[in-house]
Design an enzyme around this catalytic site. Structure first.
Site, PDB file in Angstrom:
ATOM      1  N   GLU A 179     -69.569  -3.160  51.816  1.00  0.00           N
ATOM      2  CA  GLU A 179     -70.668  -3.185  50.856  1.00  0.00           C
ATOM      3  C   GLU A 179     -70.821  -1.905  50.048  1.00  0.00           C
ATOM      4  O   GLU A 179     -71.915  -1.346  49.955  1.00  0.00           O
ATOM      5  CB  GLU A 179     -71.988  -3.529  51.565  1.00  0.00           C
ATOM      6  CG  GLU A 179     -71.972  -4.902  52.210  1.00  0.00           C
ATOM      7  CD  GLU A 179     -73.361  -5.405  52.577  1.00  0.00           C
ATOM      8  OE1 GLU A 179     -74.285  -4.592  52.649  1.00  0.00           O
ATOM      9  OE2 GLU A 179     -73.509  -6.617  52.770  1.00  0.00           O
ATOM     10  N   TYR A 192     -76.586 -13.663  51.998  1.00  0.00           N
ATOM     11  CA  TYR A 192     -77.777 -14.006  52.780  1.00  0.00           C
ATOM     12  C   TYR A 192     -78.677 -14.996  52.050  1.00  0.00           C
ATOM     13  O   TYR A 192     -79.890 -14.871  52.090  1.00  0.00           O
ATOM     14  CB  TYR A 192     -78.514 -12.717  53.182  1.00  0.00           C
ATOM     15  CG  TYR A 192     -77.727 -11.937  54.223  1.00  0.00           C
ATOM     16  CD1 TYR A 192     -77.863 -12.227  55.573  1.00  0.00           C
ATOM     17  CD2 TYR A 192     -76.814 -10.959  53.848  1.00  0.00           C
ATOM     18  CE1 TYR A 192     -77.120 -11.559  56.531  1.00  0.00           C
ATOM     19  CE2 TYR A 192     -76.059 -10.286  54.792  1.00  0.00           C
ATOM     20  CZ  TYR A 192     -76.210 -10.577  56.135  1.00  0.00           C
ATOM     21  OH  TYR A 192     -75.470  -9.920  57.075  1.00  0.00           O
ATOM     22  N   GLU A 215     -70.070 -12.047  56.260  1.00  0.00           N
ATOM     23  CA  GLU A 215     -71.429 -11.978  56.835  1.00  0.00           C
ATOM     24  C   GLU A 215     -72.270 -13.097  56.253  1.00  0.00           C
ATOM     25  O   GLU A 215     -72.264 -13.318  55.037  1.00  0.00           O
ATOM     26  CB  GLU A 215     -72.124 -10.647  56.505  1.00  0.00           C
ATOM     27  CG  GLU A 215     -71.621  -9.460  57.288  1.00  0.00           C
ATOM     28  CD  GLU A 215     -72.425  -8.172  57.036  1.00  0.00           C
ATOM     29  OE1 GLU A 215     -73.635  -8.264  56.700  1.00  0.00           O
ATOM     30  OE2 GLU A 215     -71.830  -7.093  57.167  1.00  0.00           O
ATOM     31  N   ASP A 251     -77.255  -0.093  58.109  1.00  0.00           N
ATOM     32  CA  ASP A 251     -78.221  -0.776  58.962  1.00  0.00           C
ATOM     33  C   ASP A 251     -77.791  -0.809  60.432  1.00  0.00           C
ATOM     34  O   ASP A 251     -77.699  -1.875  61.031  1.00  0.00           O
ATOM     35  CB  ASP A 251     -78.395  -2.200  58.401  1.00  0.00           C
ATOM     36  CG  ASP A 251     -79.363  -3.051  59.205  1.00  0.00           C
ATOM     37  OD1 ASP A 251     -80.358  -2.499  59.707  1.00  0.00           O
ATOM     38  OD2 ASP A 251     -79.108  -4.266  59.328  1.00  0.00           O
TER      39      ASP A 251
END
Ligand code: BDP
Length: 604
Positions: free
Chosen positions: A419, A475, A511, A165
């Protein structure tokens, strides 16, 4: 090895920066290699070096180009350099490059974030003008580091689809320098540091090329010699040592000299911070004290220059990090410039140093598939090309990063991948091999980690047994449980953390974040508003504060950054605490209030 020592000018080394405006040509039809462009370019435009080439011109074809681009410049090599070894050194070229001087290949390098150098003595005309042509390629595949793929559209256009990303910026990203070095010289220095109460120790090892005797002096910040030694290896002892502490750095200079019959042949300075790093139970110890990471995952990213080196931007970032009360960053998702690492040493900024292994998950826009909460469809680690060339490229990236950054006091941990799909069975043998490879390589034996993603939650990750510190990207309250459900996101996060705590290892949240449009205010809050980002942070922090094994929080991201275009992103990822031009959102003030209250040591 010559490329890995930073090109400092010293009494014996001459460095000339040849960056600037170079000639440039886009190789749209992929013809340059066959048509002899290495000998010299025609039909050129101009390009800045260092910089990404993508955002400089107004051409879409260049911004989104897939394949080769070509650069050309001319340079002089001084006549008095004939008795020396002369190199051209690139700080980095993304993702791979081949350099030709007067038509001859002098070096080829794969890996977009590492220095490389080619020897010029046999190909240059001393005292004359020489021509250098560089071809830079930005293609990605499953077995490149980072990973991605290329799709061919109906009209024949090839497009790069990264499995990550952030924008696949390319070009000559860091300075290009000529180096005139003594033919007998210092080639590499390795230091290990330790202390016992007031007594500091610097274990050093120096490899030298050619003949000569090595002597070493350790200077303090005033330039006073505090210890000396002779020979290629030894221990320097420092009375009343001043430690390198997070937020309070002290740097000694190890001055290595090579002499023959009393005559100085080469001299090289290395900044050394004396500190120790250790993991004990669920604690991360720096200088034997439990450290709490506060900070961000970052990017090397800014308007116009993309990922190109920018000294002013780096300093601004350091200022903002200090202002906000951060003590650490992660170099997501690739190694940053050598100059950034030097600044981090200088400022006492603690760094989790990450390799460029990102996108080891073969779903396009993996963050979108994460958003749907769907099960992994990836077979990334089952692929034979990943297990062979991919594994080799990954090891190569680790080896080069460790070589370049092994001596930095700021580096306290290595993140070997971001990741990867560790929900897959085949990821287990893959990472077993990667971790045992990396363990041998770091002379300082710093902790190793990989950054876990939310599709391999507690109980499903196949590779966490290899890490020293559990690093989680989560998230809750954004990609899942967003909007009205966010009120319960902290609890869900806390439940998962409870599970990870059973591992008995420290946990760093590498994150957590929510996209936020700067200036968009809503009462009551909605997703994308500045209010929502702050409420989101409160939920996350509640979860961290309730889990004693959590030893750090690095919000995603320090600043807004550019990504590929698409339906998930509005001119980039907007999870920054700061805007892309480095001004604070409301969340930055919010974080500052929290972090000003948390000491780097002994918080919990
Ligand atoms: C994680 C990635 C990061 C993304 C972030 C996001 O590690 O590169 O930018 O999520 O979605 O998956 O914002």
């Amino acid at each position: 090895m010559t490329a890995f020592l930073y090109p400092h000018e010293t009494r014996t080394r001459r460095i000339v920066d040849i960056s600037g405006i170079w000639k440039f040509r886009l190789d749209n039809n992929n013809e340059g290699r066959a048509s002899g462009w290495k000998d010299g370019l025609t039909d050129t435009t101009l390009m800045a070096v260092p910089s990404s080439y993508n955002d400089i011109t107004t051409e879409k074809a260049l911004r989104d180009h897939c394949g080769d681009v070509w650069y050309e410049t001319e340079f002089y090599v001084a006549e008095e350099w004939q008795m020396r070894d002369v190199f051209v050194r690139f700080g980095s070229a993304t993702h791979r490059a081949t350099v030709y001087v007067n038509g001859e290949e002098v070096v080829s390098h794969d890996g977009g974030y590492m220095p490389f150098a080619g020897k010029l003595n046999d190909v240059v005309q001393f005292g004359e003008k020489n021509k250098m042509v560089v071809v830079v390629n930005n293609e990605l595949s499953h077995s490149t580091i980072p990973a991605g793929t290329i799709v061919k559209h109906a009209n024949g256009t090839r497009e790069i689809k990264p499995f990550f990303d952030f924008f696949n910026y390319a070009g000559i990203h860091r300075a290009v320098k000529l180096m005139a070095l003594p033919t007998s010289r210092i080639e590499d220095i390795t230091v290990l540091t330790d202390f016992d109460q007031d007594l500091g120790k610097v274990d050093y090892q120096i490899s030298a090329l050619g003949q000569g005797d090595v002597t070493v002096a350790l200077l303090d910040e005033e330039g006073k010699t505090v210890a000396t030694s002779e020979g290629n290896e030894g221990v320097l002892e420092i009375d009343n040592v001043k430690l390198w502490q997070p937020g309070n750095a002290y740097l000694y200079t190890l001055q290595a000299s090579l002499s023959d019959d009393g005559q100085l042949i080469d001299q090289y300075p290395l900044e050394v911070g004396v500190r120790t790093v250790k993991v004990e139970g669920t604690k991360f110890l720096i200088n034997n004290e439990p450290f709490y990471f506060k900070g961000f995952g970052k990017h090397e990213d800014s308007a116009i220059r993309g990922r190109g080196y920018d000294a002013a931007l780096n300093l601004r970032d350091m200022e903002l990090l200090e202002w906000i009360g951060a003590n650490s960053i992660r170099t997501s998702h690739y190694p940053y410039s050598e100059e950034f690492m030097q600044l981090a040493d200088r400022k006492g900024l603690v760094v989790i140093n990450e390799t460029p292994a990102v996108g080891q998950f073969d779903v396009m826009m993996n963050f979108m598939s994460a958003a749907t909460g769907g099960q992994s469809q990836s077979n990334f680690f089952d692929r034979p090309d990943v297990q062979t060339q991919g594994m080799e490229a990954h090891k190569h990236a680790i080896a080069e990063l460790f070589k370049r950054d092994k001596n930095h006091a700021c580096v306290v941990m290595w993140a070997l991948s971001n990741e990867p799909d560790t929900s897959q069975e085949a990821s287990e043998p893959y990472f077993k091999e990667i971790f045992s490879y990396a363990r041998e390589l770091d002379p300082q034996h710093r902790p190793l980690t990989l950054v876990n993603f939310m599709m391999a939650p507690y109980g499903t990750c196949r590779a966490h047994q290899y890490v020293d510190v559990i690093c989680l990207n989560r998230y809750y309250g954004w990609y899942m449980m967003g909007g009205l459900e966010m009120d319960n996101a902290g609890n869900m996060f806390a439940m998962e953390l409870q599970g990870w705590s059973n591992e008995g290892k420290p946990i760093v949240i590498t994150e957590y974040g929510a996209d936020t449009m700067a200036g968009m205010h809503k009462l009551p809050s909605v997703q994308w508003s500045e209010e929502y980002q702050c409420e989101y942070l409160d939920q996350q922090h509640m979860a961290f504060d309730g889990c004693p094994a959590v030893v750090g929080e690095q919000m995603w991201n320090f600043a807004d950054f550019q990504t590929w275009e698409g339906i998930m992103r509005v001119d980039g990822n907007k999870k920054g605490a700061f805007t892309r031009d480095r001004q604070p959102k409301m969340s930055a003030h919010h974080l500052k209030r929290r972090w000003d209250k948390i000491d780097s040591f002994g918080y919990k």
